[in-house]
Design a protein around this motif. Sequence first.
Motif, PDB file in Angstrom:
ATOM      1  N   SER A 117      20.131   4.228  26.322  1.00  0.00           N
ATOM      2  CA  SER A 117      19.997   4.507  24.898  1.00  0.00           C
ATOM      3  C   SER A 117      20.634   3.384  24.091  1.00  0.00           C
ATOM      4  O   SER A 117      21.619   2.771  24.522  1.00  0.00           O
ATOM      5  N   ILE A 118      20.085   3.116  22.904  1.00  0.00           N
ATOM      6  CA  ILE A 118      20.616   2.064  22.045  1.00  0.00           C
ATOM      7  C   ILE A 118      21.723   2.599  21.151  1.00  0.00           C
ATOM      8  O   ILE A 118      22.796   2.009  21.030  1.00  0.00           O
ATOM      9  N   ASN A 119      21.501   3.743  20.524  1.00  0.00           N
ATOM     10  CA  ASN A 119      22.450   4.285  19.559  1.00  0.00           C
ATOM     11  C   ASN A 119      23.280   5.444  20.105  1.00  0.00           C
ATOM     12  O   ASN A 119      24.370   5.704  19.602  1.00  0.00           O
ATOM     13  N   SER A 120      22.768   6.157  21.088  1.00  0.00           N
ATOM     14  CA  SER A 120      23.492   7.311  21.621  1.00  0.00           C
ATOM     15  C   SER A 120      24.356   6.906  22.798  1.00  0.00           C
ATOM     16  O   SER A 120      24.354   5.755  23.231  1.00  0.00           O
ATOM     17  N   SER A 121      25.095   7.893  23.320  1.00  0.00           N
ATOM     18  CA  SER A 121      26.002   7.621  24.430  1.00  0.00           C
ATOM     19  C   SER A 121      25.227   7.325  25.708  1.00  0.00           C
ATOM     20  O   SER A 121      24.144   7.889  25.943  1.00  0.00           O
ATOM     21  N   ASN A 122      25.786   6.427  26.518  1.00  0.00           N
ATOM     22  CA  ASN A 122      25.205   6.110  27.815  1.00  0.00           C
ATOM     23  C   ASN A 122      26.064   6.630  28.964  1.00  0.00           C
ATOM     24  O   ASN A 122      25.806   6.323  30.128  1.00  0.00           O
ATOM     25  N   GLU A 123      27.113   7.403  28.624  1.00  0.00           N
ATOM     26  CA  GLU A 123      28.002   7.943  29.645  1.00  0.00           C
ATOM     27  C   GLU A 123      27.310   9.083  30.397  1.00  0.00           C
ATOM     28  O   GLU A 123      26.592   9.890  29.808  1.00  0.00           O
ATOM     29  N   PRO A 124      27.526   9.170  31.710  1.00  0.00           N
ATOM     30  CA  PRO A 124      27.038  10.346  32.441  1.00  0.00           C
ATOM     31  C   PRO A 124      27.793  11.597  32.004  1.00  0.00           C
ATOM     32  O   PRO A 124      28.823  11.520  31.318  1.00  0.00           O
ATOM     33  N   LEU A 125      27.299  12.738  32.418  1.00  0.00           N
ATOM     34  CA  LEU A 125      27.994  14.004  32.184  1.00  0.00           C
ATOM     35  C   LEU A 125      28.998  14.201  33.312  1.00  0.00           C
ATOM     36  O   LEU A 125      28.643  14.160  34.488  1.00  0.00           O
ATOM     37  N   ARG A 181      22.243  16.919  28.295  1.00  0.00           N
ATOM     38  CA  ARG A 181      23.435  16.083  28.444  1.00  0.00           C
ATOM     39  C   ARG A 181      23.432  15.317  29.759  1.00  0.00           C
ATOM     40  O   ARG A 181      24.186  14.361  29.918  1.00  0.00           O
ATOM     41  N   ALA A 182      22.592  15.743  30.688  1.00  0.00           N
ATOM     42  CA  ALA A 182      22.538  15.085  31.997  1.00  0.00           C
ATOM     43  C   ALA A 182      21.505  13.969  32.043  1.00  0.00           C
ATOM     44  O   ALA A 182      21.187  13.472  33.115  1.00  0.00           O
ATOM     45  N   ALA A 183      20.995  13.553  30.873  1.00  0.00           N
ATOM     46  CA  ALA A 183      19.954  12.520  30.861  1.00  0.00           C
ATOM     47  C   ALA A 183      20.456  11.197  31.436  1.00  0.00           C
ATOM     48  O   ALA A 183      19.673  10.407  31.957  1.00  0.00           O
ATOM     49  N   ASN A 184      21.764  10.932  31.338  1.00  0.00           N
ATOM     50  CA  ASN A 184      22.342   9.711  31.886  1.00  0.00           C
ATOM     51  C   ASN A 184      22.947   9.925  33.268  1.00  0.00           C
ATOM     52  O   ASN A 184      23.703   9.082  33.745  1.00  0.00           O
ATOM     53  N   GLY A 185      22.617  11.039  33.911  1.00  0.00           N
ATOM     54  CA  GLY A 185      23.171  11.341  35.218  1.00  0.00           C
ATOM     55  C   GLY A 185      24.355  12.296  35.118  1.00  0.00           C
ATOM     56  O   GLY A 185      24.862  12.586  34.029  1.00  0.00           O
ATOM     57  N   VAL A 186      24.816  12.774  36.258  1.00  0.00           N
ATOM     58  CA  VAL A 186      25.919  13.737  36.316  1.00  0.00           C
ATOM     59  C   VAL A 186      26.881  13.316  37.419  1.00  0.00           C
ATOM     60  O   VAL A 186      26.458  12.931  38.515  1.00  0.00           O
ATOM     61  N   VAL A 187      28.173  13.386  37.122  1.00  0.00           N
ATOM     62  CA  VAL A 187      29.224  13.162  38.116  1.00  0.00           C
ATOM     63  C   VAL A 187      29.989  14.474  38.261  1.00  0.00           C
ATOM     64  O   VAL A 187      30.697  14.890  37.339  1.00  0.00           O
ATOM     65  N   VAL A 188      29.822  15.135  39.404  1.00  0.00           N
ATOM     66  CA  VAL A 188      30.426  16.445  39.653  1.00  0.00           C
ATOM     67  C   VAL A 188      31.667  16.241  40.522  1.00  0.00           C
ATOM     68  O   VAL A 188      31.577  15.749  41.650  1.00  0.00           O
ATOM     69  N   ILE A 189      32.833  16.633  39.993  1.00  0.00           N
ATOM     70  CA  ILE A 189      34.115  16.463  40.680  1.00  0.00           C
ATOM     71  C   ILE A 189      34.613  17.828  41.118  1.00  0.00           C
ATOM     72  O   ILE A 189      34.723  18.748  40.290  1.00  0.00           O
ATOM     73  N   THR A 190      34.903  17.971  42.400  1.00  0.00           N
ATOM     74  CA  THR A 190      35.399  19.238  42.940  1.00  0.00           C
ATOM     75  C   THR A 190      36.771  19.015  43.550  1.00  0.00           C
ATOM     76  O   THR A 190      36.949  18.134  44.392  1.00  0.00           O
ATOM     77  N   THR A 191      37.761  19.807  43.095  1.00  0.00           N
ATOM     78  CA  THR A 191      39.112  19.683  43.635  1.00  0.00           C
ATOM     79  C   THR A 191      39.267  20.570  44.864  1.00  0.00           C
ATOM     80  O   THR A 191      38.442  21.430  45.140  1.00  0.00           O
ATOM     81  N   LYS A 192      40.351  20.367  45.580  1.00  0.00           N
ATOM     82  CA  LYS A 192      40.555  21.043  46.854  1.00  0.00           C
ATOM     83  C   LYS A 192      40.891  22.516  46.664  1.00  0.00           C
ATOM     84  O   LYS A 192      41.442  22.915  45.635  1.00  0.00           O
TER      85      LYS A 192
END
Length: 394
Positions: free
Chosen positions: A176-184, A223-234
């Motif tokens: 994206s040019i104007n919106s966020s490029n961060e993953p979810l 919100r997942a248009a830029n991909g998703v990073v799923v973090i799971t704790t122990k």
Amino acid sequence: MKLKVMFLFACLFLSIGIAIAQSSNATGRVLSAEDNEPIVGATVQIEGTDTGTITDLDGKFTINVPSSAQILVISFIGMETQKINIKEKNRTDLTIKLKPTAEVLDEVLVTGTYGSAKKLGSIVGSVVAIRSDKIENRPSANFADALQGQVAGLQVYTSSGEPSEGVSMRLRGIGSINSSNEPLFILDGSPISGGAFTAINPSDIENVTVLKDASSTSIYGSRAANGVVVITTKRGRGAKPTVSIKGQYGFSEPALPTTRMMTTSQYYDLWKTISPNADFSIIRKYMDMGISTDWQSYLMKDNAPTWQLDASITGVANNTNYFISASHYDQDGVEPASGMRRETLRSNIDTKVFDWLRVGVNLGLSYEDYETNNFATKGNNPYNVATLSRWALP
């Protein structure tokens, strides 16, 4: 003639009796061993043949079994296959209870949640999972730095080398040019921002799953248009309490210099050419005294230490799973007035109150104390050189 007809009928009745004796019906019901509920659509088959049937809405079945058959095979998706020896049991009222199997359930994906399923990428086009051993053994204030080089198409970078500096991520470039490029970013089912990464102890992470395709929007929305990073704790594991203590130590040093620093006289001549009317008396003073300091070598540390100490306890007691950890992290920057100290405490506890109710708490506390170096951001001018001079020289 009459005797022959009677003999023929006797043989006919005998053959019919033998034919009837060669097969009989077996009936029964297939239930779940967990709740005794009927299993609809379970397969009942004679072993070694193609003869079989399925259970009805009440879990009941009827199958014609030859006298030579001995074993019935009962199977259902998600259940352990069971074999019944019908030679040893009453064929008219069989009750078979099937147990769930963990091996098959590992292949099941529950969609519409924030991703705790083991096969999170089963219906997502492109997915990469990074286990904890790829993250926790890399001493870094930000666990995202440990993802560098682990995922194809994932760019992880920082704007400076400060220990407390946050990271930016891009999945397959800029979308994206104007919106966020961060993953979810999802931590234990809750969305977080990338700025929270420095508050997470890498040793507390069980795994990181990166969903790279836009099809992940079917689970997480736009919100997942830029991909998703799923973090799971122990989580708690093992029948007995397990205590773990781990320490790490390392040091940092600047990369090989790519430029040669100017001497005091060279620096004076440069600024005298750029701004002839400026006051360079302090630089002139050092030059007259024969002082020519290589500030890069003088200020940069060659062995800035980094060390981390982790302690955790995990286990299962009755119906309660628990994971409790504490950590201390300390890193000095290679520049002066640069460093970070962090204390973290995490508690993941859940307990089964009733068969239908499980409650728990995920608690994460973090304290950060850091300082950043502002010399580099002020620009390269003679007044900053004066500031450095007063800081470094008596």
